[in-house]
Design a protein around this motif. Structure first.
Motif: not given
Length: 285
Positions: A94, A97-98, A129, A132, A135
């Protein structure tokens, strides 16, 4: 026996919680019974580790004295349980990646406008983004009492990238603007020596030159620059080379310079906003 405890998930996924479990008769006075604790911590020989929570040792235990309104007292056995969430999974899946997507968005300012890849690049970053964010429903705990700071960070990143898309489209649109009319404000911005010292306005190349006599050199320079739609401050030594042989710029070139100025200004705002968002996230944790 099933027990429950309310959590404050503000610092998710590095949150730590303390729960108190109380056991004892509710309406019997301590004259009828007496609770004694042999040790100040519980024995954990048969405890099985959890895959998401880590038990912080030791598990403290003590006897608490309670007094009723009638003056009689009672006792209760209290176990203080402290647990900490295992955050490695959330860090890899989490957070990293962000933040990586967020930092990669800065590369849009290193792409030249003429390449035609600026809009496509930032739209790809924004799409990644948003995917992401879609999810996160299965990852974030469903709680509104203590909203996670990480959720605020991801929301701020999404809004920031959306505004960056708008800024990029604006720069590309201004760069390819074909209107021959250039307003006075744009002329002042492009010719500002203060912005040039801050490296927000690029140095103007000499596209076309024509011979001019040396005697009325200053007046000819002013006349030629007024015809081109761009004025410069001839008092600056740094800009003295701009008046050699009477430079003339067309409107399309002026729009290109103005687009470059906007792009550099947006990049400055972007880097400041990125530092503020990441700094706030770091100090809140």
């Amino acid at each position: 026996m099933k027990l429950s405890c309310s959590f404050d998930v503000t610092r998710f996924p590095v949150d730590q919680h303390t729960c108190y479990f109380r056991m004892g008769p509710l309406f019997l006075p301590k004259s009828v019974y007496k609770i004694q604790s042999r040790e100040d911590h519980a024995q954990l020989e048969f405890y099985i580790d959890h895959d998401q929570w880590e038990l912080i040792r030791p598990l403290k235990t003590y006897v608490n004295e309670l007094t009723w309104l009638s003056g009689e007292g009672t006792q209760e056995f209290v176990a203080e349980v402290r647990i900490k969430r295992r955050s490695l999974y959330y860090l890899i899946v989490l957070i990293c990646p962000n933040i990586l997507i967020y930092l990669l968005s800065s590369l849009v300012f290193f792409l030249p406008v003429d390449s035609g890849e600026k809009v496509g690049f930032i739209m790809t970053i924004l799409l990644a983004e948003i995917v992401t964010v879609g999810t996160l429903n299965d990852i974030f705990p469903a709680s509104s009492l203590g909203f996670p700071v990480l959720a605020y960070l991801i929301s701020a990143i999404t809004v920031h990238l959306s505004m960056l898309c708008v800024a990029t489209v604006t720069v590309v649109n201004v760069h390819h603007y074909t209107d021959d009319h250039v307003s006075d404000k744009i002329r002042k911005i492009v010719s500002s020596k203060h912005l040039r010292k801050l490296h927000l306005t690029p140095k103007i190349e000499q596209l076309k030159t024509r011979k001019a006599s040396r005697a009325p050199k200053a007046s000819l320079c002013k006349q030629d620059t007024l015809k081109s739609g761009v004025e410069f401050d001839d008092k600056s030594d740094e800009d003295s080379n701009y008046f050699q042989s009477g430079m003339k710029l067309d409107a399309q070139r002026v729009w290109g310079l103005f687009a470059t100025t906007l792009d550099r200004f947006f990049s400055l705002v972007h880097f400041i906003a990125t530092a503020v968002v990441l700094g706030y996230f770091y100090f809140r944790y």
